[in-house]
Scaffold this active site. Structure first.
Site, short mmCIF file in Angstrom:
data_model
loop_
_atom_site.label_atom_id
_atom_site.label_comp_id
_atom_site.label_asym_id
_atom_site.label_seq_id
_atom_site.Cartn_x
_atom_site.Cartn_y
_atom_site.Cartn_z
N TYR A 1 0.82 -1.21 0.00
CA TYR A 1 0.00 0.00 0.00
C TYR A 1 0.86 1.27 0.00
O TYR A 1 0.33 2.37 0.10
CB TYR A 1 -0.94 0.02 1.21
CG TYR A 1 -1.91 -1.15 1.26
CD1 TYR A 1 -2.87 -1.33 0.26
CD2 TYR A 1 -1.87 -2.08 2.29
CE1 TYR A 1 -3.76 -2.39 0.29
CE2 TYR A 1 -2.77 -3.15 2.33
CZ TYR A 1 -3.71 -3.30 1.33
OH TYR A 1 -4.59 -4.36 1.37
N ASP B 1 -1.96 -11.32 9.08
CA ASP B 1 -1.12 -12.45 8.61
C ASP B 1 0.31 -12.34 9.10
O ASP B 1 0.95 -13.34 9.40
CB ASP B 1 -1.09 -12.50 7.08
CG ASP B 1 -2.34 -13.12 6.51
OD1 ASP B 1 -3.06 -13.82 7.26
OD2 ASP B 1 -2.60 -12.90 5.31
N HIS C 1 5.20 -6.51 -3.84
CA HIS C 1 3.79 -6.79 -4.10
C HIS C 1 2.93 -5.55 -3.98
O HIS C 1 3.29 -4.57 -3.33
CB HIS C 1 3.27 -7.87 -3.14
CG HIS C 1 3.13 -7.39 -1.73
ND1 HIS C 1 1.93 -7.17 -1.13
CD2 HIS C 1 4.06 -7.06 -0.80
CE1 HIS C 1 2.11 -6.74 0.11
NE2 HIS C 1 3.40 -6.67 0.33
N TYR D 1 -11.21 -1.53 -0.69
CA TYR D 1 -11.33 -1.03 0.69
C TYR D 1 -10.11 -0.24 1.12
O TYR D 1 -10.15 0.46 2.13
CB TYR D 1 -11.60 -2.21 1.65
CG TYR D 1 -10.39 -2.83 2.33
CD1 TYR D 1 -9.57 -3.74 1.65
CD2 TYR D 1 -10.07 -2.51 3.64
CE1 TYR D 1 -8.46 -4.30 2.28
CE2 TYR D 1 -8.97 -3.08 4.27
CZ TYR D 1 -8.17 -3.96 3.59
OH TYR D 1 -7.07 -4.52 4.21
N ARG D 2 -9.03 -0.29 0.33
CA ARG D 2 -7.76 0.28 0.77
C ARG D 2 -6.84 0.21 -0.43
O ARG D 2 -6.98 -0.68 -1.26
CB ARG D 2 -7.25 -0.60 1.90
CG ARG D 2 -5.96 -0.28 2.56
CD ARG D 2 -5.74 -1.30 3.67
NE ARG D 2 -4.48 -1.14 4.33
CZ ARG D 2 -3.98 -2.00 5.23
NH1 ARG D 2 -4.66 -3.08 5.55
NH2 ARG D 2 -2.84 -1.78 5.79
P1 FAD Z 1 2.01 2.14 8.95
O1 FAD Z 1 2.87 2.02 7.75
O2 FAD Z 1 2.60 2.63 10.20
O3 FAD Z 1 0.75 3.04 8.64
C1 FAD Z 1 -0.01 2.88 7.49
C2 FAD Z 1 -0.69 4.20 7.16
O4 FAD Z 1 -1.67 4.49 8.16
C3 FAD Z 1 0.23 5.41 7.18
O5 FAD Z 1 0.85 5.59 5.93
C4 FAD Z 1 -0.72 6.54 7.53
O6 FAD Z 1 -1.41 6.97 6.39
C5 FAD Z 1 -1.67 5.88 8.49
N1 FAD Z 1 -1.23 6.00 9.88
C6 FAD Z 1 -0.43 5.13 10.55
N2 FAD Z 1 -0.28 5.52 11.81
C7 FAD Z 1 -0.96 6.66 11.95
C8 FAD Z 1 -1.19 7.53 13.04
N3 FAD Z 1 -0.66 7.26 14.24
N4 FAD Z 1 -1.94 8.63 12.85
C9 FAD Z 1 -2.49 8.87 11.64
N5 FAD Z 1 -2.33 8.08 10.57
C10 FAD Z 1 -1.57 6.98 10.73
N6 FAD Z 1 -2.63 -6.14 6.36
C11 FAD Z 1 -3.77 -6.47 6.98
O7 FAD Z 1 -4.54 -5.59 7.36
N7 FAD Z 1 -4.10 -7.77 7.18
C12 FAD Z 1 -3.29 -8.79 6.80
O8 FAD Z 1 -3.59 -9.95 7.04
C13 FAD Z 1 -2.08 -8.45 6.15
N8 FAD Z 1 -1.26 -9.42 5.71
C14 FAD Z 1 -0.08 -9.10 5.11
C15 FAD Z 1 0.74 -10.13 4.68
C16 FAD Z 1 1.95 -9.86 4.09
C17 FAD Z 1 2.83 -10.99 3.65
C18 FAD Z 1 2.35 -8.52 3.94
C19 FAD Z 1 3.67 -8.19 3.33
C20 FAD Z 1 1.54 -7.48 4.34
C21 FAD Z 1 0.30 -7.75 4.93
N9 FAD Z 1 -0.57 -6.74 5.34
C22 FAD Z 1 -1.76 -7.08 5.95
C23 FAD Z 1 -0.28 -5.32 5.07
C24 FAD Z 1 0.51 -4.58 6.17
O9 FAD Z 1 1.72 -5.26 6.47
C25 FAD Z 1 -0.27 -4.39 7.47
O10 FAD Z 1 -1.53 -3.83 7.23
C26 FAD Z 1 0.47 -3.52 8.48
O11 FAD Z 1 -0.12 -3.65 9.74
C27 FAD Z 1 0.48 -2.04 8.10
O12 FAD Z 1 1.69 -1.50 8.46
P2 FAD Z 1 1.92 -0.58 9.73
O13 FAD Z 1 1.06 -1.06 10.84
O14 FAD Z 1 3.37 -0.52 9.93
O15 FAD Z 1 1.28 0.76 9.22
#
Ligand code: FAD
Length: 560
Positions: free
Chosen positions: A108, A170, A422, A503-504
């Site tokens: 994303y 995941d 990806h 959705y995203r």
């Molecule tokens: P961040 O990168 O920290 O935040 C994402 C975005 O949210 C930011 O760019 C910003 O826009 C907003 N944000 C974050 N924090 C704040 C804040 N404090 N205030 C305001 N805005 C904010 N995702 C799923 O949901 N479900 C899954 O099962 C899943 N499986 C995955 C499997 C694989 C193999 C991989 C590679 C990825 C997967 N993901 C999945 C996607 C992703 O890894 C997760 O969603 C992950 O939790 C998002 O990264 P993060 O929590 O570090 O978010």
């Protein structure tokens, strides 16, 4: 790029000269200390490319040039006061600022900003406390840097797993807050993370601090010393218990939004159900998808299916067990015979349904017998329990995930292709055989045209399903990257023509998708932008996020 000043960033924010930028950075250093400011002066700094060591400045899984979605500097506030002061500074300089919690938002855009040259706000580096785990109320209150692993390990270390579980995606390295605000998904009965959040503390673009829901109500009975800053004052005792408070419900405008920075959030934890059994049901044929979805819908609606189960295509499971080379020398997408051969080798079906039953044994037995009977109507369907097999590694992983035990196992599918990166294409669909088959066949056909294997899963929510298509490509091969980009753009268009929306999405696709949510001349976007301009008149906070642009940016000029 020639740069005389070694402090000048690789990419300046729009409207900035190197001198003005340096002035900003000097002021930012005074707020957060020098050690919490990193200016990205050189592409050679963009070396962090793996989930376990994520980049804080660029999209590790870049689908456009790696140096496009890039921050000019990374600032790591030490506390809420720093966040507030940074917002005030950004207003003064009209500096675009992109907050993230951990930066593992792969597929994303990762930690990267929508507007190149924005300052990245790395909230998770220093603000990473678990502020409360409340057993009686079954909730936690966390800061942005708390990951799923952190919260799970806290429960284990404090012998609380027999009382509380945390729902995990995941892979468990992401943040509770980042994932929930992006409306991410896990797989226990608490899988809808946004649904399970309760109460937020948010810094507005102006720098003002608010608490939502019951958090807006001071609680004089809670012990606190005079002289505390507002962010340090203990919250109302019902802050994490009742989401809505009084008056308009604000939380929604801080989800997938650019209206606030979340500095604290409550998340409901699942009471240990007193018993658990994961299972796998394999379905041999491609067209079994249709029957399976017709079976799943009523069971999920009635909550016989208690959790967020997943119906995974064979290649998703295959890719967790090995890369494409380990199955085939072919570069083009695998055909039906090849998929059948892989399924046979892995003792799996073309579709594989992973779920779990929760509760004391008699409860589990009843639920499991209803589920099993329903699926056994599909010729060739087989039920497998993790305790009965050594041959199904994905089932072993799912057995952990579905009871809130985080892992990194599923990262393996990203390596299906060499230099694997990806994108996620994630449209919503009705849980019906017709909708599922149509969405699947449309996606499969376009994947084939793009020369990319279909790897996907249907994640079953309360009344809909997220169809998560994992578009895996070689990030160092421009031609393959462009094909992946073409594929997702085409799929978004195809989906909209069928009345399906995502959705995203990834940074590069936000405008395209926002355009498809166009009811009544894009009335919803106009509302979002009216709110944006009112709360953030200088347009500093994450301009362009999810297609919402402040009035001082020209949306068309920023299209990818
Ligand atoms: P961040 O990168 O920290 O935040 C994402 C975005 O949210 C930011 O760019 C910003 O826009 C907003 N944000 C974050 N924090 C704040 C804040 N404090 N205030 C305001 N805005 C904010 N995702 C799923 O949901 N479900 C899954 O099962 C899943 N499986 C995955 C499997 C694989 C193999 C991989 C590679 C990825 C997967 N993901 C999945 C996607 C992703 O890894 C997760 O969603 C992950 O939790 C998002 O990264 P993060 O929590 O570090 O978010």
């Amino acid at each position: 790029k020639e740069s005389k000043d070694p402090r000048a960033p690789l990419t300046l924010p729009p409207g900035f000269t190197a001198d003005k930028y340096e002035e900003f950075i000097t002021a930012a250093q005074q707020i957060v200390e020098e050690k919490n400011v990193t200016v990205i002066t050189d592409a050679a700094q963009l070396i962090h490319e793996h989930y376990t060591d994520p980049s804080k400045a660029h999209d590790m899984h870049n689908v456009v040039e790696k140096t496009y979605f890039v921050a000019s500097a990374v600032l790591s506030p030490r506390d809420v006061k720093d966040v507030q002061e940074i917002m005030r500074l950004c207003n003064e300089f009209e500096m675009p600022v992109w907050p993230f919690s951990i930066g593992r938002n792969t597929g994303y855009g990762g930690a990267a900003p929508r507007v190149p040259g924005s300052v990245a706000l790395d909230l998770g580096k220093n603000m990473n406390r678990i502020l409360e785990v409340n057993v009686e109320g079954a909730f936690a209150l966390v800061e942005p840097g708390v990951t799923f692993f952190d919260l799970h390990e806290y429960l284990v270390k404090n012998n609380l797993r027999d009382q509380l579980w945390v729902d995990v995606p995941d892979v468990g390295g992401g943040s509770i807050i980042g994932n929930a605000v992006e409306r991410g998904v896990g797989y226990t009965p608490y899988g809808d993370h946004w649904m399970m959040h309760c109460g937020m503390e948010v810094v507005l673009p102006s720098g003002e601090l608010i608490r939502t829901g019951m958090g807006a109500l001071p609680d004089p009975s809670r012990p606190h010393a005079d002289g505390l800053r507002p962010d340090q004052v203990p919250g109302n005792r019902a802050w994490q218990l009742f989401n809505y408070g009084f008056g308009p419900y604000n939380d929604g405008i801080f989800s997938q939004s650019n209206l606030g920075i979340v500095t604290k959030m409550g998340i409901w934890l699942m009471p240990n159900p007193g018993g658990y059994q994961a299972y796998l049901i394999t379905l041999p044929r491609d067209e079994d998808l249709h029957t399976a979805l017709e079976i799943i819908r009523p069971l999920r609606l009635q909550m016989v299916l208690q959790n967020v189960p997943t119906l995974r295509h064979i290649l998703l499971d295959a890719a967790v067990s090995g890369n494409k080379k380990s199955y085939s020398d072919k570069d083009e997408p695998l055909n039906d015979e090849e998929l059948d051969a892989i399924a046979k080798k892995l003792k799996l079906g073309r579709w594989n349904f992973y779920g779990a039953v929760y509760g004391p044994e008699p409860v589990r037995n009843v639920l499991w017998s209803v589920i099993k009977d329903a699926f056994m109507k599909i010729p060739g369907a087989k039920c497998i329990l993790p305790e009965e097999t050594q041959d199904h590694p994905v089932l072993q992983t799912r057995s952990g995930t579905l009871q809130g035990i985080p892992s990194l196992d599923e990262l393996a599918w990203v390596n299906w292709m060499p230099n694997g990166a990806h994108l996620f294409f994630s449209p919503i669909a009705k849980i019906t055989g017709d909708d599922g088959m149509l969405q699947y066949s449309m996606t499969k056909r376009r994947c084939k045209e793009a020369g990319i294997d279909f790897i996907g899963t249907f994640t079953i929510g309360m009344r809909e399903m997220h169809h998560i298509v994992c578009i895996v490509f070689d990030r160092y091969n421009k031609e393959k990257r462009d094909r992946a980009h073409w594929l997702i753009r085409t799929l978004i268009q195809d989906a909209a023509e069928n009345g399906w929306g995502e959705y995203r999405t990834h940074l590069a696709l936000m405008d395209q998708i926002a355009d498809t949510y166009s009811f009544n001349d894009n009335a919803q976007r106009k509302l979002n932008e009216t709110i944006k301009n009112a709360l953030d008149p200088k347009g500093i906070l994450a301009p362009g996020k999810n297609g919402v642009w402040p009035s001082n940016y020209d949306r068309d000029a920023w299209r990818i």
